[in-house]
Write an enzyme that holds these catalytic residues in place. Structure first.
Site, PDB file in Angstrom:
ATOM      1  N   PHE A  84       0.916  -1.136   0.027  1.00 15.61           N
ATOM      2  CA  PHE A  84      -0.037   0.094   0.047  1.00 15.61           C
ATOM      3  C   PHE A  84       0.931   1.266   0.059  1.00 15.61           C
ATOM      4  O   PHE A  84       1.710   1.393   0.793  1.00 15.61           O
ATOM      5  CB  PHE A  84      -0.755   0.004   1.395  1.00 15.61           C
ATOM      6  N   PHE A  86       8.801   4.870   3.100  1.00 18.59           N
ATOM      7  CA  PHE A  86       8.199   3.893   4.119  1.00 18.59           C
ATOM      8  C   PHE A  86       7.386   2.683   4.084  1.00 18.59           C
ATOM      9  O   PHE A  86       6.330   2.623   4.566  1.00 18.59           O
ATOM     10  CB  PHE A  86       7.581   4.662   5.426  1.00 18.59           C
ATOM     11  N   GLU A 135      -0.095   3.794   9.976  1.00 20.98           N
ATOM     12  CA  GLU A 135      -1.597   3.620   9.556  1.00 20.98           C
ATOM     13  C   GLU A 135      -2.387   4.733  10.042  1.00 20.98           C
ATOM     14  O   GLU A 135      -3.558   4.764  10.672  1.00 20.98           O
ATOM     15  CB  GLU A 135      -2.191   2.258   9.878  1.00 20.98           C
TER      16      GLU A 135
END
Ligand code: FAD
Length: 389
Positions: free
Chosen positions: A132, A165, A373
């Site tokens: 993602f 990241f 997140e």
């Protein structure tokens, strides 16, 4: 006398199939993953043989429907599984989380039928790995401010920009990449999600980031230089990418919370064993009220966290809106996990600081939970915004 006070439909018992799943993943973790902890710390990699066993266990398709070769256990089942996986070194739940919870989840939630038919089966089998890619060097918490752009040329989009990241960015085959398709429209209408093949000349992978913990799970930059994406590889619609990102992260936050519960539960178990065995002042430290209170508080917080996760997942499976619950779960469970590992280390005294107990590793690994997140400050903003609107 039998009570009749339980309202119909309110049942805190897990269904039999999920109890079975929980048991089988616990056994798998204890037999196959626990023995690898030192290897992960020393070599910063998950052995291929272990990944193959995770594939055989069906871990790469857990939250997805059986139509695509997934486990068909819904978000509650996925959270139960991630809770058990959370009892192992965090690298394992990170590998599964980056793939299932967010990388492939965006495709699953908003991808076209054709796109899913083309890719989901191999992703569920773990033959191909997803990740993602939202964060950028200048757009972390402010994700709406991403700069990566997508320009249409014929039946292709060309992607340019840098994501950083990105968990599993070094090994993933595909990424859900968020890019600007119309700068003037901003996040609401100007960002699009793409399903991108990472094994192409237009994509470069940066070196592995050097991190505080999570050894065995890697992050790196993904650099797009005219990376080609077929126009039918748009996830959702042109301009709906930010909504896809937020929806996906809602799901990810529940399972992240589940991992926090499992990781904290195993630490509680270790603390209880140690407190009963360690004798000081002529008796086990478990007989000291200060230690008992720490154990009581740890258990209480885990109990609260687990119920929050299950409740959020239950809402998700019912198709109800659960953004506020997801933000609360993420905020509470991650802070809880960081607090628990600190207290468990304290109960272990100097031994907690030594590598051999595995607690110092858990201490380092836990710290990221309040950051990725969406940081816990951002979760508070989401909760407050929803309450105050
Ligand atoms: C190990 C690891 C794995 C990751 N995996 C992925 C991945 O797979 N995919 C991906 O896209 N990203 C990933 N990330 C990125 C991660 O999601 C971001 O690091 C995170 O969202 C925070 O962004 P930032 O680091 O830029 O911090 P910043 O946004 O710079 O925030 C710095 C601090 O300021 C605070 N802050 C910022 N804005 C506000 C505000 N408005 N109000 C109050 N406080 C604020 C933050 O809460 C934080 O404390 C990963 C990061 C790490 C470290």
């Amino acid at each position: 006398m039998a009570t009749t006070l339980v309202p119909e439909g309110l049942n805190f018992e897990l269904p039999e199939d999920l109890k079975l799943l929980k048991r089988s993943i616990r056994e798998f973790v204890e037999k196959e993953l626990w023995p690898l902890s030192d290897h992960l710390e020393e070599h910063d990699e998950i052995p291929k043989a272990a990944i193959d066993k995770m594939k055989d266990m069906g871990l790469f398709g857990l939250p997805f429907s059986e139509d695509y070769g997934g486990a068909g256990i819904g978000e509650l089942g996925y959270c139960v599984a991630l809770e058990e996986l959370g009892r192992a070194n965090s690298a394992f739940s990170n590998l599964i989380g980056a793939h299932c919870s967010i990388g492939v989840m965006a495709l699953y939630l908003d991808g076209s039928k054709d796109l899913k038919s083309k890719y989901m089966e191999r992703l569920c089998a773990g033959e191909k790995l997803g990740c993602f890619a939202l964060s950028e060097p200048n757009a972390g918490s402010d994700a709406a401010n991403i700069q990566t752009s997508a320009r249409r040329e014929g039946d292709m989009f060309l992607l340019n920009g840098v994501k950083h990241f990105i968990t599993s960015g070094d090994i993933a085959d595909y990424a859900t990449v968020f890019a600007v398709t119309d700068k003037a429209l901003g996040a609401r209408g100007g960002i699009t999600a793409f399903w991108v093949d990472l094994n192409q000349p237009g994509v470069k992978r940066g070196p592995k980031d050097r991190k505080m913990g999570l050894y065995g799970s890697h992050t790196c930059e993904l650099i797009f230089q005219d990376a080609k994406v077929p126009a039918d590889h748009v996830i959702g619609q042109i301009g709906t990418g930010f909504i896809t990102a937020m929806k996906t992260l809602d799901m990810g936050r529940l399972s992240l919370g589940a991992g926090c519960v499992g990781g904290s539960q195993i630490l509680l178990e270790k603390a209880i064993v140690h407190a009963k065995e360690r004798v000081q002042f002529g008796k086990p430290i478990a007989r000291q009220q200060a230690v008992q209170f720490m154990i009581a508080d740890i258990a209480t917080k885990i109990f609260a966290a687990r119920n929050m996760v299950y409740h959020g997942a239950w809402k998700a499976d019912r198709g109800e809106r659960f953004s506020i619950e997801a933000a609360m779960v993420k905020r509470y469970c991650s802070d809880m996990a960081i607090w628990v590992v600190d207290r468990v280390l304290q109960i272990h005294g100097g031994m907690g600081f030594m590598k051999e107990t595995g607690i110092e590793r858990a201490y380092r690994d836990a710290r990221i939970l309040a950051i990725y997140e969406g940081t816990n400050e951002i979760q508070r903003m989401i909760i407050a915004e929803e309450l105050l609107k």
